[in-house]
Design an enzyme around this catalytic site. Structure first.
Site, PDB file in Angstrom:
ATOM      1  N   LYS A 193      99.549  59.912  81.506  1.00 24.08           N
ATOM      2  CA  LYS A 193      99.563  61.212  82.187  1.00 24.08           C
ATOM      3  C   LYS A 193     100.280  61.000  83.516  1.00 24.08           C
ATOM      4  CE  LYS A 193      98.020  64.001  84.830  1.00 24.08           C
ATOM      5  NZ  LYS A 193      98.885  64.593  85.896  1.00 24.08           N
ATOM      6  N   GLY A 245      95.832  56.367  92.094  1.00 23.05           N
ATOM      7  CA  GLY A 245      96.033  57.582  92.882  1.00 23.05           C
ATOM      8  C   GLY A 245      95.191  57.547  94.138  1.00 23.05           C
ATOM      9  N   THR A 249      90.500  61.668  94.451  1.00 18.89           N
ATOM     10  CA  THR A 249      90.684  61.879  93.003  1.00 18.89           C
ATOM     11  C   THR A 249      90.080  60.709  92.238  1.00 18.89           C
ATOM     12  OG1 THR A 249      92.769  62.995  93.508  1.00 18.89           O
ATOM     13  CG2 THR A 249      92.369  62.472  91.213  1.00 18.89           C
ATOM     14  N   CYS A 302     101.223  52.226  98.245  1.00 18.43           N
ATOM     15  CA  CYS A 302      99.785  52.041  98.515  1.00 18.43           C
ATOM     16  C   CYS A 302      99.504  50.740  99.251  1.00 18.43           C
ATOM     17  CB  CYS A 302      99.011  52.065  97.211  1.00 18.43           C
ATOM     18  SG  CYS A 302      99.537  50.764  96.095  1.00 18.43           S
TER      19      CYS A 302
HETATM   20  P1  NAD Z   1      96.483  61.874  93.238  1.00 12.95           P
HETATM   21  O1  NAD Z   1      95.137  61.252  93.256  1.00 12.95           O
HETATM   22  O2  NAD Z   1      96.650  63.218  93.821  1.00 12.95           O
HETATM   23  O3  NAD Z   1      97.020  61.994  91.720  1.00 12.95           O
HETATM   24  C1  NAD Z   1      97.127  60.872  90.881  1.00 12.95           C
HETATM   25  C2  NAD Z   1      97.165  61.346  89.435  1.00 12.95           C
HETATM   26  O4  NAD Z   1      95.894  61.901  89.099  1.00 12.95           O
HETATM   27  C3  NAD Z   1      98.180  62.434  89.126  1.00 12.95           C
HETATM   28  O5  NAD Z   1      98.731  62.206  87.842  1.00 12.95           O
HETATM   29  C4  NAD Z   1      97.331  63.702  89.128  1.00 12.95           C
HETATM   30  O6  NAD Z   1      97.872  64.747  88.341  1.00 12.95           O
HETATM   31  C5  NAD Z   1      96.051  63.179  88.512  1.00 12.95           C
HETATM   32  N1  NAD Z   1      94.840  63.959  88.819  1.00 12.95           N
HETATM   33  C6  NAD Z   1      94.611  64.808  89.858  1.00 12.95           C
HETATM   34  N2  NAD Z   1      93.358  65.300  89.804  1.00 12.95           N
HETATM   35  C7  NAD Z   1      92.766  64.746  88.719  1.00 12.95           C
HETATM   36  C8  NAD Z   1      91.470  64.833  88.140  1.00 12.95           C
HETATM   37  N3  NAD Z   1      90.514  65.592  88.669  1.00 12.95           N
HETATM   38  N4  NAD Z   1      91.205  64.113  87.022  1.00 12.95           N
HETATM   39  C9  NAD Z   1      92.145  63.312  86.487  1.00 12.95           C
HETATM   40  N5  NAD Z   1      93.403  63.188  86.980  1.00 12.95           N
HETATM   41  C10 NAD Z   1      93.706  63.885  88.091  1.00 12.95           C
HETATM   42  O7  NAD Z   1      97.455  60.791  93.918  1.00 12.95           O
HETATM   43  P2  NAD Z   1      98.996  60.970  94.273  1.00 12.95           P
HETATM   44  O8  NAD Z   1      99.094  61.908  95.418  1.00 12.95           O
HETATM   45  O9  NAD Z   1      99.772  61.214  93.020  1.00 12.95           O
HETATM   46  O10 NAD Z   1      99.372  59.494  94.760  1.00 12.95           O
HETATM   47  C11 NAD Z   1      99.215  59.064  96.066  1.00 12.95           C
HETATM   48  C12 NAD Z   1      97.944  58.244  96.222  1.00 12.95           C
HETATM   49  O11 NAD Z   1      97.938  57.182  95.273  1.00 12.95           O
HETATM   50  C13 NAD Z   1      97.827  57.569  97.564  1.00 12.95           C
HETATM   51  O12 NAD Z   1      96.509  57.725  98.063  1.00 12.95           O
HETATM   52  C14 NAD Z   1      98.098  56.096  97.277  1.00 12.95           C
HETATM   53  O13 NAD Z   1      97.515  55.216  98.181  1.00 12.95           O
HETATM   54  C15 NAD Z   1      97.567  55.958  95.898  1.00 12.95           C
HETATM   55  N6  NAD Z   1      98.189  54.833  95.186  1.00 12.95           N
HETATM   56  C16 NAD Z   1      97.454  53.688  94.956  1.00 12.95           C
HETATM   57  C17 NAD Z   1      98.050  52.595  94.317  1.00 12.95           C
HETATM   58  C18 NAD Z   1      97.272  51.312  94.042  1.00 12.95           C
HETATM   59  O14 NAD Z   1      97.708  50.522  93.219  1.00 12.95           O
HETATM   60  N7  NAD Z   1      96.143  51.065  94.672  1.00 12.95           N
HETATM   61  C19 NAD Z   1      99.378  52.675  93.906  1.00 12.95           C
HETATM   62  C20 NAD Z   1     100.081  53.845  94.140  1.00 12.95           C
HETATM   63  C21 NAD Z   1      99.478  54.930  94.779  1.00 12.95           C
END
Ligand code: NAD
Length: 494
Positions: A193, A245, A249, A302
């Site tokens: 997804k 993410g 979330t 991240c």
């Molecule tokens: P996000 O949490 O908004 O979204 C991530 C994914 O989750 C997207 O595909 C989104 O559509 C989906 N999503 C949203 N709500 C959901 C729900 N209720 N249930 C299931 N899926 C849902 O994150 P983003 O804005 O896409 O990414 C940025 C964030 O990701 C930053 O906080 C960053 O630090 C983090 N990140 C972490 C890593 C790591 O490896 N630790 C790597 C990359 C990004």
């Protein structure tokens, strides 16, 4: 030079995109459209249908059928061969994938080529190597023998089943490949997804998986907003959720996975990563490397450092050198190979960073930046802020942008308190020429990864993941195997 789009990219953008299910593009019956916006211009470049519940069910059914059927027939050796073939195809189609990624994420075309494409192939080959090396152990139980009977025991590593892989927008191809590689090499199947902002490259990847010879149903993609991820987690046939993410979330995802019959879950979440610049460091080298690590992809990484603690004796020197470097960075279109900084990835994130700038301009010493760039798209200047003491909110909230907050420290005890004063614990770094100082500090730093004289770079052989609110579980190394397999114990009496 501003590159020209490949004809294949132009044709791909024009398609009516929705999902990839059971080996083919699947057009959702949904009439809800999501525009895919090029952050470099603010213009919509492609259209996507927001998947509905039926699409999610079809994708999971397809993954479940493949898990019990075609994929279960493929030997571990052959799984490795197929993943290596997919890595070759990623490279062969690299320019197309890189352009699709850059157009939806605003990532510099150089980064898309070298990281999204280049590192995806590297990681996939690493995972391919594991396919033939995953196994259990043998043990001898200590049950008492009353009539000469003996006991033996062993463990089996069995794939968990269908994996829901939920991917963010910052490195959608590479993070998607991390999850796909881990799932397929262990014998699982996957429903990816992607983020609604960056859906294109994983749709193309799924096509390449079929071209590589991976059976239909093993790799599926469903597209849409958060509710699509939620439906995936709640599906009874999904046995593991691999989520990357944001923290809020991630917490919702973790709760939903527990509520869905204790579905296994790995969470890779955000951070407010700390870097410590010691007085003995080689300042020129440290500043140059730190700037590269902190501002790569406009800080939307991240693992990147956002808090910089500098020994008081060198703090002025360091901030001046950093400001000089940042002011010389070339800001430009992500399709321009000369640009060093491009746009933020989407409008809501751009607005969030501008709000952060407003607060910094009102209450902090802004060394440089904190302004939007006057051009179409979502560009901001690289920014350096001096924190107003250890409790400054700007020192504690993840910005996920080209923003570093600096604070001076006086001694190691104070440094450790500052570094660990965060709900997050993803990464950290120490910049020093005194290795014994670094080795003393490392065990006391609350972070999943600690670098010395570097930051942000990840490698497939080194486990990666967060402590505290930065996540649960580890990716890469051999650590990923736990998350994608069940350990079955067998005890024999004879
Ligand atoms: P996000 O949490 O908004 O979204 C991530 C994914 O989750 C997207 O595909 C989104 O559509 C989906 N999503 C949203 N709500 C959901 C729900 N209720 N249930 C299931 N899926 C849902 O994150 P983003 O804005 O896409 O990414 C940025 C964030 O990701 C930053 O906080 C960053 O630090 C983090 N990140 C972490 C890593 C790591 O490896 N630790 C790597 C990359 C990004």
């Amino acid at each position: 030079m501003h590159i020209a789009l490949l004809p294949s990219v132009v044709a791909f953008l024009a398609r009516d995109h929705s999902n990839f299910i059971d080996g083919a593009a699947h057009t959702s019956a949904s009439t809800r459209r999501i525009g895919v916006v090029d952050p470099g211009t603010g213009e919509t470049v492609a259209q996507l249908r927001d998947a509905q519940a039926e699409d999610v069910n079809l994708a999971v059914d397809s993954a479940r059928t493949a898990f019990k059927g075609a994929w279960a027939q493929v030997t571990p050796y052959q799984r490795g061969v197929l993943l290596n073939r997919l890595a070759d195809l990623i490279e062969a189609n690299g320019e197309e994938l890189a352009q699709l990624e850059t157009l939806s994420s605003g990532k510099s075309i150089n980064l898309s080529r070298h990281i999204e494409v280049g590192q995806s192939a590297v990681f996939l080959r690493y995972f391919a190597g594991w396919a033939t090396k995953i196994g259990g152990q043998t043990m001898t139980p200590s049950f008492p023998s009353t009539a000469g009977e003996q006991y033996s025991a062993y463990t089996l590593r069995e794939p968990v089943g269908v994996v829901a892989a939920i991917v963010p927008w910052n490195f959608s191809l590479m993070i998607g490949v991390w999850k796909l590689g881990a799932a397929l090499t262990t014998g699982c199947t996957v429903v990816l997804k992607p983020s609604e902002y960056t859906p294109l490259s994983l749709l193309r990847l799924a096509e390449l998986a079929i071209e590589a010879g991976i059976p239909p149903g093993v790799v599926n993609v469903v597209n849409g907003r958060g509710q699509v991820g939620q439906q995936l987690i709640e599906h009874e046939a999904v046995r593991k959720v691999s989520f990357t993410g944001s923290v809020p979330t991630g917490i919702a995802v973790g709760k939903a996975a527990m509520a869905a019959d204790l579905t296994r879950v790995t969470l890779e979440l955000g951070g407010k990563n700390a870097a410590a610049l010691m007085a003995d460091a080689n300042i020129d080298d440290a500043v140059a490397r730190f700037v590269q690590s902190a501002y790569v992809h406009q800080g939307q990484v991240c693992a990147a450092p956002e808090r910089l603690f500098v020994h008081r004796s060198i703090v002025e020197q360091v901030t001046q050198k950093m400001a000089a470097m940042l002011s010389q960075m070339v800001i430009g279109s992500p399709l321009d190979e000369r640009a060093q900084l491009g746009p933020l990835s989407n409008k809501p994130h751009f607005d969030k960073i501008l709000g952060f700038f407003d607060r910094a301009l009102q209450s902090n010493q802004v060394v440089c930046g904190a302004r939007a760039v006057d051009r179409a798209g979502y560009y901001v200047e690289p920014t350096l802020i001096i924190a107003n003491g250890k409790d400054d909110p700007l020192l504690h909230e993840e910005t996920f942008g080209p923003v570093v907050c600096v604070l001076a420290f006086d001694d190691e005890a104070e440094l450790l308190t500052l570094m660990n004063d965060s709900p997050f614990g993803l990464t950290a770094s120490i910049w020093t020429n005194d290795l014994s100082k670094a080795l003393r500090l490392i065990p006391r730093i609350e972070a999943g990864t600690v670098w010395v004289n570097m930051h942000t770079f990840v490698d497939p052989s080194v486990p990666f993941g967060g402590m505290k609110a930065s996540g649960m579980g580890r990716e890469f190394g051999s650590a990923f195997i736990d998350g994608y397999t069940e350990l079955k114990s067998v005890i024999l009496r004879y």
